[in-house]
Scaffold this active site. Structure first.
Site, short mmCIF file in Angstrom:
data_model
loop_
_atom_site.label_atom_id
_atom_site.label_comp_id
_atom_site.label_asym_id
_atom_site.label_seq_id
_atom_site.Cartn_x
_atom_site.Cartn_y
_atom_site.Cartn_z
CB SER A 197 -4.77 -29.33 -36.76
OG SER A 197 -4.57 -30.71 -36.70
N PRO A 198 -7.23 -30.29 -38.70
CG PRO A 198 -7.43 -32.34 -39.78
CD PRO A 198 -6.44 -31.42 -39.15
CD GLN B 174 -9.19 -35.47 -40.55
OE1 GLN B 174 -10.13 -34.99 -39.91
NE2 GLN B 174 -8.06 -35.84 -39.98
CE1 TYR C 60 -14.20 -40.45 -34.18
CE2 TYR C 60 -12.11 -39.47 -34.83
CZ TYR C 60 -13.28 -39.42 -34.08
OH TYR C 60 -13.53 -38.39 -33.23
NE ARG D 101 -4.30 -35.63 -37.76
CZ ARG D 101 -4.52 -34.65 -36.88
NH1 ARG D 101 -5.57 -34.68 -36.10
NH2 ARG D 101 -3.71 -33.63 -36.80
NE ARG E 20 -5.14 -28.34 -27.79
CZ ARG E 20 -4.42 -28.90 -26.83
NH1 ARG E 20 -4.93 -29.03 -25.62
NH2 ARG E 20 -3.20 -29.34 -27.07
C1 LIG Z 1 -12.21 -28.98 -31.06
C2 LIG Z 1 -11.32 -29.99 -31.70
C3 LIG Z 1 -11.80 -30.77 -32.74
C4 LIG Z 1 -10.98 -31.70 -33.37
N1 LIG Z 1 -11.42 -32.40 -34.45
C5 LIG Z 1 -10.59 -33.18 -35.16
C6 LIG Z 1 -10.96 -33.74 -36.40
O1 LIG Z 1 -12.03 -33.51 -36.90
N2 LIG Z 1 -10.08 -34.54 -37.05
C7 LIG Z 1 -8.84 -34.80 -36.53
O2 LIG Z 1 -8.08 -35.55 -37.13
N3 LIG Z 1 -8.44 -34.24 -35.37
C8 LIG Z 1 -9.27 -33.43 -34.70
N4 LIG Z 1 -8.83 -32.79 -33.57
C9 LIG Z 1 -7.43 -32.98 -33.15
C10 LIG Z 1 -6.56 -31.84 -33.70
O3 LIG Z 1 -6.51 -31.85 -35.12
C11 LIG Z 1 -5.13 -31.92 -33.16
O4 LIG Z 1 -4.55 -33.11 -33.61
C12 LIG Z 1 -5.08 -31.86 -31.63
O5 LIG Z 1 -5.97 -30.88 -31.13
C13 LIG Z 1 -3.67 -31.55 -31.13
O6 LIG Z 1 -3.21 -30.31 -31.62
P1 LIG Z 1 -3.16 -28.98 -30.70
O7 LIG Z 1 -2.32 -29.33 -29.50
O8 LIG Z 1 -2.52 -27.94 -31.57
O9 LIG Z 1 -4.55 -28.64 -30.31
C14 LIG Z 1 -9.64 -31.87 -32.92
C15 LIG Z 1 -9.18 -31.10 -31.86
C16 LIG Z 1 -10.00 -30.15 -31.26
C17 LIG Z 1 -9.42 -29.30 -30.16
#
Ligand SMILES: Cc1cc2nc3c(=O)[nH]c(=O)nc-3n(C[C@H](O)[C@H](O)[C@H](O)COP(=O)(O)O)c2cc1C
Ligand SMILES: Cc1cc2nc3c(=O)[nH]c(=O)nc-3n(C[C@H](O)[C@H](O)[C@H](O)COP(=O)(O)OP(=O)(O)OC[C@H]3O[C@@H](n4cnc5c(N)ncnc54)[C@H](O)[C@@H]3O)c2cc1C
Length: 776
Positions: free
Chosen positions: A424-425, A502, A583, A631, A725
């Site tokens: 994921s981004p 993204q 955003y 997204r 994560r």
């Molecule tokens: C450190 C960090 C940075 C993130 N940056 C972005 C981002 O740049 N763009 C985005 O769409 N989501 C971002 N997210 C959200 C993640 O893509 C994801 O949707 C969210 O962490 C839930 O997934 P998980 O439970 O597997 O962590 C970020 C999450 C984390 C933890």
């Protein structure tokens, strides 16, 4: 103690007999408005585990119930002319009447006073009691009287059901789905004694009304159901024992929770128990189990803390504390299962093929996962995995090991991903002037080596003013494009993964500090001006954004187009437009942040206008054989904000505009949002959009095991799973998860092959050393 149970259902009777059995000195009465052999309802099911608990507290009742039980293992699903079966599910069924009679007889034997045919009007009828148990069912009069103290939350669910019986005996728990001119009906059928089965028919309010069932008498309703379910009834008749019901025999299920489970009425302590305090939908058959377990826990607390009246307050506090947790767990599962049956007609019955429909049904509560199904019925699951893999174009001969759903390939436009895992981004806040550097090469490169099918870079900003922080990556100049190409080339040349870009604009959440220096906090110096749909701040101490003008629209669209062109030249395979998390583009979609009165505000179509204009502009320059994902924040988790219903409307608009995928995230739009976190907590949004809107989706959020991904993909809840994560903790998450489930469907990089067998052997050794847990 003097104890009165108002209501002689399973909860009241069982609590009465447990208290009397523990201490014959107690004076215990049960007051029931019905006569001993009257009862509404047919058979109920519960599990072997409930029986074990009951046995530990009263062997005699457990023995008698066990003798009267009907046990069966199979589930049969009938839909569109197909009959499909799976085994290993272990249910026990018993007639409600039989269960009550066993409990009544045991109460009498122990000296509980049973009073039938008496309708209790008020708890004040028992001023001499130390403890009054309000076990008077879901419509509890006592709970209503003290509603301020008990804080009940009672929600009538939209579906209608009628609880019938039949003299036909079925050798499997059978679900039969029938399409009518006005929608789908389903029957839940299970045998509970030698020659009788429960037969619950359920449908949506709309189908119920369209068939005129609101006006139908009980006999007419029975005739309707007999005709509709003639095939599964095979000549048998349906019966009712609810003639006492006034109005329609088709009920709405009431979902109930209470903030407080007990109350002192001035003379006695009043405690709620069973359906009076919580309900669990029949879709997972746990209401009786919960009622019996309440009785067990309250009596256990008296044993532990002392069964005298001075201890009642402490006992009641412990009772609520312990039971509320378990009840919430079961209610969550019951709610998932109930919601599945509420949407089955709109969402799954017409669209999923019968095999996948059955898988979706079996995993409806989300407590039963892919690996649980393997424990229950290995050969059924392996056949399903073969079927699924074949649908994905994987040729499998019957002797070859099966490919788990998460490792099947997925093709969108001209791009084929090797498997269903997406990195994921994730913003890393480690760039200078938006230029990717060695950190980004190593970070993204190692995740691509780690086995995921698609690796996204973080939100990449389309201009310097579009950044969230000074450390964010960009794609607004050639230097950045060259640096990105180096990363994309590495991914393509050294790994089987595809590269995702993204693109985003921070809007009102821009000009903030690096995450570890104060997330979302404005910069201490060198802030840049912000734009948004409307002048609405994110944080109260944050910068006020300026409302975007038409010139801004043109500039931002041009920035997105230029970045998309550069991204295509850098070789990215998939493009994602970031319209989530508050955003810039997301600020147009949410009514909380879009207060415009022009054609860019108001209705869904207006709020989506600018994001769709940007989408169409990038689609025009992005190569036709490469997909674009969008997204969305599918839930604002804030009053007045977007809900999954709104997200589905936006998804449909993006689909019409040519989007290939919707990446279903949520929240971060409104500072005081209240997300309900939990395992797979955003997956229901991906499920809804995929199966109602008919567009491929990405599920994301608290997906952290192979078992989660397999369950989601196999059930058709999403097409891809994004994992964020866990990929920060483990770059090779995909390879490691594959090893844990014992599949070799994903290749390790040749440079790392030497480690593979040792890793797998160690895992197998650990697994062998762990005690085997039974199937839940
Ligand atoms: C450190 C960090 C940075 C993130 N940056 C972005 C981002 O740049 N763009 C985005 O769409 N989501 C971002 N997210 C959200 C993640 O893509 C994801 O949707 C969210 O962490 C839930 O997934 P998980 O439970 O597997 O962590 C970020 C999450 C984390 C933890
Ligand atoms: C269609 C359907 C199917 C179900 N299937 C299952 C299943 O398969 N498995 C399962 O575990 N559960 C099932 N349940 C749930 C189950 O029936 C209840 O959860 C369970 O009966 C709750 O027990 P209780 O003692 O709390 O309440 P109840 O069984 O409702 O008992 C309450 C009693 O209080 C009496 N009463 C009410 N008011 C008064 C008054 N003022 N004075 C005197 N008496 C009063 C009533 O007559 C009744 O006998 C199903 C429910 C439904 C609706």
């Amino acid at each position: 103690m003097r104890i009165v149970c108002i209501g002689g259902g399973p909860a009241g009777l069982y609590f009465a007999l447990l208290m009397k059995q523990a201490n014959p000195e107690h004076h215990v009465s049960v007051i029931e408005r019905n006569r001993p052999y009257d009862t509404f309802g047919w058979g109920v099911v519960f599990s072997d585990a409930t029986m074990d608990t009951m046995r530990a507290f009263d062997v005699k009742t457990a023995d008698q119930i066990e003798v009267a039980f009907n046990h069966w293992d199979d589930i049969e699903v009938r839909i569109k002319g197909r009959r499909m079966r799976t085994s290993g599910h272990g249910f026990v069924g018993i007639g409600r009447k039989k269960l009550l009679n066993i409990l009544q007889a045991r109460c009498e034997e122990l000296g509980v006073e049973l009073v039938f045919d008496r309708e209790v009007e008020s708890d004040q009828e028992f001023p001499e009691s130390d403890l009054i148990i309000a076990s008077d069912g879901v419509n509890s009069r006592i709970r209503s009287k003290y509603a301020v103290a008990f804080r009940p939350n009672l929600i009538d669910r939209p579906n209608r059901y009628i609880w019938l019986g039949t003299r036909k005996s079925y050798d499997a728990f059978t679900f039969d789905f029938r399409r009518t001119a006005h929608g789908w009906f389903q029957a839940h059928i299970y045998k509970f004694d030698q020659d009788t089965s429960t037969f619950i028919v359920e449908t949506t309010e709309q189908a119920f009304l369209a068939h005129g069932l609101e006006q139908a008498s009980q006999d007419d309703s029975i005739a309707f159901c007999e005709e509709l379910f003639a095939e599964v009834l095979d000549g048998a008749k349906l019966m009712t024992n609810a003639r006492h019901l006034r109005g329609s025999a088709w009920l709405n299920f009431s979902q109930l929770t209470c903030g407080q489970w007990s109350h002192f009425n001035g003379t006695s302590h009043v405690a709620l128990m069973g359906d009076a305090v919580h309900t669990a939908h029949f879709a997972i058959g746990s209401g009786t189990k919960l009622a019996l377990e309440d009785a067990i826990e309250l009596s256990r607390q008296f044993r532990c803390l002392g069964d005298t009246k001075e201890n009642i307050p402490a006992v009641l506090a412990a009772y609520q504390e312990i039971r509320a947790v378990e009840v919430m767990r079961i209610q969550n599962a019951a709610r998932n299962a109930m919601e599945w049956f509420e949407v089955v007609g709109n969402r799954y019955a017409d669209t999923l093929e019968p095999e996948q429909f059955m898988y979706s049904l079996l995993t409806r509560s989300q407590r039963i996962s892919h690996e649980n199904l393997r424990l229950r019925d290995k050969s059924w699951l392996e056949n399903y995995e073969r079927w699924f893999a074949a649908r994905c174009g994987v040729a499998i001969d019957t002797d070859a090991p099966v490919v788990p759903p998460m490792f099947t390939p997925y093709t969108i436009r001209g791009v084929t991903l090797e498997n269903r895992i997406v990195v994921s981004p994730m913003a890393m806040y480690s760039a200078r002037d938006g230029v990717p550097n060695d950190f980004h090469l190593v970070h993204l490169g190692s995740r691509a080596l780690g086995g995921a099918g698609l690796v996204y870079g973080e939100m990449t900003c389309v201009s310097p003013e579009a950044r969230i922080t000074p450390g964010c990556l960009g794609l607004w100049n050639d230097e950045q494009a060259v640096a990105w190409k180096r990363i994309v080339d590495f991914i393509h040349q050294m790994t089987p993964a595809k590269a995702g870009l993204q693109l985003g604009h921070a809007g009102r959440k821009g000009s903030t500090r690096l995450a570890w220096e104060g997330i979302d906090q404005p910069l201490e110096a060198d802030n840049w001006p912000l734009i948004s749909a409307s002048p609405v701040r994110y944080l109260s101490n944050g910068q006020l954004p300026r409302e975007m003008t038409l010139d801004d629209f043109n500039q931002v669209t041009a920035d997105f187009v230029a970045a998309a062109r550069r991204g295509a030249q850098a070789g990215f395979d998939v493009l994602e437009l970031h319209c989530a998390h508050g955003y810039l583009l997301s600020s147009f979609l949410s009514p909380l942040t879009n207060q415009r009165t022009d054609r860019y505000g108001g209705s869904h179509r207006n709020r989506a206008r600018f994001p769709i204009e940007v989408f169409l502009a990038i689609r025009a320059v992005w190569p036709q054989d490469r997909p674009i994902s969008v997204r969305l924040s599918c839930h604002d988790w804030a009053e007045g904000g977007n809900t999954p219903e709104d997200a589905a409307i936006f998804a449909r608009l993006f689909k019409e505009a040519g989007a290939d995928l919707v990446d279903c995230s949520s929240g971060q739009v409104w500072n005081n949002d209240k997300p309900v976190y939990g395992r797979l907590y955003q997956t229901p949004f991906a499920d809804k959009i995929r199966n109602e809107v008919g567009i491929a989706t990405v599920a994301v959020g608290a997906i952290f095991e192979a078992d989660h991904v397999n369950s989601i993909i196999a059930a058709g809840r999403a097409d891809l799973c994004a994992v964020a994560r866990p990929h920060l903790a483990d770059a090779a998450w995909t390879l490691h998860e594959a090893a844990k489930i014992g599949t070799n469907s994903v290749p390790w990089p040749k440079q790392y092959l030497a480690a593979r067998s040792q890793y797998e052997t160690n895992l197998a050794r650990d697994a062998a050393a762990r005690p085997k847990s039974p199937a839940p």
